[in-house]
Write a protein that holds these residues in place. Structure first.
Motif: not given
Lengths: 292, 335
Positions: B11-27
């Motif tokens: 998740k990258i916000y409009a301002g360019g801030t990255r909140a979440v990166g490279d998350v892989s989960i198998d549930i």
């Protein structure tokens, strides 16, 4: 609530005195005068005054002009309220959806409220002037012959637009505040619950706005009935043929132009009763009934 | 019922801030996953991306075998329990429960049946005709869960649902949520910053830090073999002691490590122990006491049974095989 105890009995009265004086001189005393005068009849020169009991009120009840004015006022108040609240809500919803520059738009949209009613009236009088106005020109292009000086409905349209326009800002501010107090999570929950944007608006936002809406309803009716004097006076002066002669304008016209003080006073007493009734409604129901 | 797959989600916000990166989960279908991390680690954002309340900047989210990146929240077949419950204040409990079904044009009889069922399960039958404001915190919490279960969705999403409750009620509701999920076997993602809540609820934990996954594993795996110093300090209470190797240079088998981790409960008083600790403070918990002290300039906490007053200095030994070794520069675990 915080209570302050005064040791000196005189000081609290002194502190209250200016406000009490203003209330007494500019409200209670004239109101009492109006009530007194409504039971009197005065000759044209103000020399002889006789007590006539309720006959001023009876005359109003039998006057087709007064009943017409009542009807005009009702139509006018409903149109102004619906129009100004409708547009205000539309604008408020639009601003509420914005992420940036909300405050800029809010400030801009509030400006009309700072315009005096008479000035607003003149403004719209120019815009809709049949000879020099810009709107009649455009209306002529689409084939409508605008003339608020001779057409009753045109005159009514003009005063409604001018009055509603001024009040939109006020309603808008309250609606924006109301919308912003609806938690985002409620709308999100409704979105997950399968409600589309329109449905969310009517199922969630509108009910939660109802205290604001009811408050504004009363305020707008009061505004349309009393504060629009300037607009009417600057544009149509109650005409043509009494088509825009609302109660408050008729009070002024009959009293100061027609010099019929007794009738004018009786009319203002009736208006006073209407305001009192509206205020009671406001206080009794705004907290209780509409709150969820 | 469905599995949920997150593939390199960011998740990258409009301002360019990255909140979440490279998350892989198998549930897996029916699994209870807890996303845990400190505030601002991106766990709520991640959950809201699964719910469809936030757009997905990178990667794909699958619910069942459907990619849901561009599907509206309503059509993702999920139900969410919000932190503030988000109950509709102008509707009765019954209407709150029925709203989602009504919008989906469920027949009236079916709605009544499902609302009655949910009310039965959650014991909120007596409150069905009350407004939410007339309910206590715990009851509101139940209604919020009721609203999720009447829909019989493919997955439950919980966004810190217990954080508005008092400590005692939180423990009760925690157990209720766990039992409910066991009973319904609905795939669940649960977000919390409370490591105890995470440990007790999860089939598997996902520990997040600064928008990235630190470790995925069952609560015991994560507890016993924390993958990094961050996980080691975050999971477990009292927190694991993390001390520089230089403070205890003589411990065998630690030469290649930068940081050594020892859980407070793995330390014990022993007259010939290898660690000498200066006692600074004691916290009495009743059955146990936490003894805080220092060794070689590093803080150290020991759990021990309550008893006699302590001397100024203690000699400590650790349970064999209980040392956790971490790299000096990355903080990753060394096996």
């Amino acid at each position: 609530m915080k209570r302050t105890l005064f040791r000196n009995q005189l000081l609290p009265w002194l502190l209250l005195a200016p406000q009490l004086a203003i209330t007494f001189i500019f409200f209670l005393w004239p109101a009492a005068q109006a009530v007194r005068q409504s039971f009197l009849r005065q000759d044209a020169f103000g020399i002889n005054t006789t007590f006539v009991g309720l006959s001023n009120f009876k005359a109003l009840w039998n006057s087709p002009e007064y009943l017409n004015s009542l009807q005009v006022t009702a139509i006018f108040a409903v149109l102004v309220t619906v129009l100004s609240m409708g547009f205000a809500l539309l604008l408020a919803v639009a601003v509420d959806r914005m992420i940036r520059s909300t405050s800029v738009y809010t400030t801009l949209l509030v400006w009309p409220y700072a315009v005096a009613p008479a000035v607003a009236g003149i403004l719209w009088w120019f815009i809709f002037n049949p000879t020099i106005g810009v709107m009649p020109y455009f209306l002529d292009v689409i084939g409508y012959d605008w003339n608020h000086i001779s057409s009753k409905s045109d005159a009514m349209t003009l005063v409604v637009i001018a009055s509603a326009w001024k009040q939109i800002s006020y309603n808008f501010l309250f609606f924006v505040a109301g919308l912003q107090s609806v938690p985002a999570s409620l709308r999100e929950a409704a979105a997950i619950d399968g409600a589309g944007p329109v449905r969310r608006f009517f199922d969630i936002t509108v009910p939660l706005l109802s205290p604001t809406t009811f408050f504004l309803l009363v305020v707008n009716i009061v505004y349309a009935m009393f504060d629009t004097f300037g607009v009417i006076d600057a544009t149509t002066e109650g005409g043509p043929a009494q088509a825009t002669n609302i109660l408050v304008y008729k009070v002024y016209f009959d009293g100061f132009v027609g010099q019929n003080m007794g009738s004018s006073a009786a009319q203002s007493v009736i208006l006073m009763l209407i305001v009192i009734a509206l205020t009671v409604v406001q206080f009794r129901y705004v907290e209780k009934k509409v709150a969820y | 019922m469905a599995s949920i797959t997150l593939d390199k989600v960011g998740k990258i916000y409009a301002g360019g801030t990255r909140a979440v990166g490279d998350v892989s989960i198998d549930i897996a279908d029916g699994e209870f996953i807890v996303l845990v991390g400190p505030s601002g680690c991106g766990k709520s954002t991640l959950l809201r991306m699964v719910a469809g309340l936030e757009s997905i900047s990178e990667g794909t989210v699958r619910i069942g075998d459907r990619v849901v990146n561009d599907i509206e929240p309503a059509d993702r077949d999920i139900a969410m329990v919000f932190q503030n419950y988000a109950l509709y204040p102008h509707m009765s409990v019954r209407q709150n429960l029925a709203y989602g079904l009504k919008n989906r044009r469920t027949p009236k009889a079916e709605i009544d049946k499902r609302v009655a069922q949910a009310a039965e399960i959650l014991q909120i039958g007596p409150f069905l005709d009350r407004k939410p404001r007339a309910l206590s915190g715990g009851q509101r919490q139940r209604v919020a869960m009721g609203r999720a279960i009447v829909r019989e969705p493919a997955a439950f999403l919980f966004d810190e649902p217990l954080s508005n409750l008092d400590a005692k009620l939180r423990v009760t509701m925690r157990l209720e949520i766990k039992e409910l999920q066991r009973r319904l076997r609905t795939t669940s993602i649960y977000v919390t910053h409370d490591q105890l809540e995470a440990m007790t609820l999860a089939d598997r934990l996902v520990v997040l830090n600064a928008g990235r996954i630190e470790q995925i594993g069952t609560p015991l795996e994560v507890y016993r073999r924390p993958a990094s110093t961050f996980v080691a300090s975050f999971i477990g209470s009292p927190a694991m002691n993390l001390i520089s190797r230089h403070a205890v240079p003589h411990l065998p088998g630690t030469a290649h490590a930068g940081t050594i981790g020892i859980r407070p409960e793995d330390l014990a008083v022993a007259p010939d122990g290898p660690i000498e600790m200066e006692v600074l403070a004691v916290e009495e918990l009743g059955a146990q006491r936490l003894v805080h002290g220092q060794t070689g300039g590093e803080r150290l906490t020991v759990t021990m049974p309550s008893g006699e007053p302590l001397p100024e200095y203690l000699r400590l030994a650790y349970r064999p095989g209980s040392l956790h070794l971490f790299e000096a520069d990355t903080g990753r675990r060394i096996d």
